[in-house]
Design an enzyme around this catalytic site. Sequence first.
Site, short mmCIF file in Angstrom:
data_model
loop_
_atom_site.label_atom_id
_atom_site.label_comp_id
_atom_site.label_asym_id
_atom_site.label_seq_id
_atom_site.Cartn_x
_atom_site.Cartn_y
_atom_site.Cartn_z
NE ARG A 84 -3.52 2.33 2.62
CZ ARG A 84 -3.94 2.98 3.70
NH1 ARG A 84 -3.52 2.61 4.90
NH2 ARG A 84 -4.79 3.98 3.60
CG HIS A 85 -0.99 4.92 -0.68
ND1 HIS A 85 -1.16 5.59 0.49
CD2 HIS A 85 -2.22 4.51 -1.06
CE1 HIS A 85 -2.43 5.60 0.81
NE2 HIS A 85 -3.11 4.95 -0.12
N GLY A 86 2.37 4.96 1.05
CA GLY A 86 2.74 5.43 2.38
C GLY A 86 1.75 6.46 2.92
#
Length: 463
Positions: A84-86
Amino acid sequence: MKPINLLSRNRHVITAALSIIMVRVSYCTLNNSTLPAIATYFGTKGRYEEVNPHLLDNILSVNNSLMGPPSSDCKAVHLIAVIRHGTRYPTAKNVKKIAHLYDLVMAEASSSTWWLKDIKSKWAMWYTEDMDGKLVTKGKFDHRYLAIRLAKTFPTLISRDNLLGNRIEFMTSSKHRCVDSIKAFQEGLHQHWDVQGLNFTHYVNDSLMRFFDQCRKFVEDVENSKTALKEVEIFKTSVEMDGVRRKMASRLQIPHTLITPDLVEAAFFLCAYELAIKSENSPWCSLLDEEDAEVVEYKSDLKQYWKRAYGYDINRKSSCSLFHDIFRRLDEASYSYRRGEVTKAAAVQVGHGETLLPLLSLMGFFRDETPLTAENFAEQRGRRFRTSRIAPYAANLLFVLHECSDGLRLQLFLNEKPLPLPNMSHPAPLYDTVRAHYSGLLHGCDFNKECELPKVNSMNTEL
Ligand SMILES: *[C@@H]1O[C@H](CO)[C@@H](O)[C@H](O)[C@H]1NC(C)=O
Ligand SMILES: *[C@@H]1O[C@H](CO)[C@@H](O)[C@H](O)[C@H]1NC(C)=O
Ligand SMILES: *[C@@H]1O[C@H](CO)[C@@H](O)[C@H](O)[C@H]1NC(C)=O
Ligand SMILES: *[C@@H]1O[C@H](CO)[C@@H](O)[C@H](O)[C@H]1NC(C)=O
Ligand SMILES: *[C@@H]1O[C@H](CO)[C@@H](O)[C@H](O)[C@H]1NC(C)=O
Ligand SMILES: *[C@@H]1O[C@H](CO)[C@@H](O)[C@H](O)[C@H]1NC(C)=O
């Protein structure tokens, strides 16, 4: 899609130097004694550090006793990382809710507590709608340091040679926060392996990383449906939520009727964002205690359950193409390994919480015997489906194929912890056993078929 060039050598040196300064600022200002009491309940808005607290001491530390091979005779031969993106800014919709809460508290709240004084005298509303979900600096660090930890954990796969030999594939969703995350991940590899002159590339593939947008049945039956999330709506009027509203109203000395469930959630998110983005224990965190946080966490989990997980079959089935893509890669790796040729070492795929939750559900992880509903909050206290543990920022699911003396074995990790396959006793079963276990999905789970809408003439349907 065309590969996209990244980073000149000079910029790399500057960002690497900057990161050494930033890491001191962002990781040493906060210690456990200053952590908000409700930090572990933030669901998909939680920090990765809350599921791995040892990273607060050393962001580059890898727990080798957790991340090691299934046994000493095994050697990792292929890795797939779905990440998942940060950490990101709030969406425009949540910024509006936060602004509403801020205005109300500034105008109406009157208790004489230290935290209200801090809010009124020291805190200024700094969130703006144009921030709309973009990756924050901390979010870049989430990915940069995750990349370095993975390179340390799997040095023969995420290796200098494999980077230079183009044996690692990078793929992302088209959303800016994901593209920025994968670039930060690559910067981390640059920093770790010092791969001078290497031009990193990545591919955008939304049919794999944002499959939910392209599944018409999901969009029609769940995303755009007015009734699909009825359990969430009912829970907003539950006795539990009413209790939280009353407690928050009394802390602020504001009439209870003015504190809507949306404003309760705004306070919860505000505390979460201040911690995730700025590593601060904000005075806003004092509006809710742990008991309240459990209720708001359940509301978030209810939403994810009905929109992204077991609630509706199509939520899980929308991830069929990603599931097949992962097993195609593992199959290819196992064939080429058996033939003694290694063409690809790893794939890094960056997407969303909405990418991971359907995939995990399709594969049978974190399934509770009883569905999550508006009525069973108390019964679900010990539920498996707890997004705070599953899908914080930079959440990552790793598939690691090992060559062991008795054959190829598959080992899974979620957020750098072993994830045993459901209903299987061995922590890293033989790859053929895993394929047999999922044979139903491997021979079915056709995205086009699952996602197509029934061909009815809607003009003739009475509503
Ligand atoms: C933790 O934070 C508190 C409050 O800011 C401070 O007094 C304490 O010295 C800090 N502890 C460490 C180990 O940094
Ligand atoms: C914070 O807590 C975690 C686990 O509770 C522990 O591993 C870590 O050493 C603590 N860090 C500090 C700075 O006290
Ligand atoms: C590493 O994992 C083991 C096994 O779960 C645990 O006992 C140990 O405390 C962990 N070490 C750190 C530094 O978190
Ligand atoms: C990387 O890109 C630069 C600029 O486009 C080019 O001069 C260089 O030859 C490329 N390096 C490699 C290894 O392809
Ligand atoms: C995305 O990946 C799928 C599966 O590997 C592939 O069939 C498709 O062509 C890719 N799409 C793009 C735009 O690259
Ligand atoms: C695990 O076993 C239970 C009970 O036998 C079954 O209901 C469930 O579907 C199984 N899960 C998977 C992922 O096979």
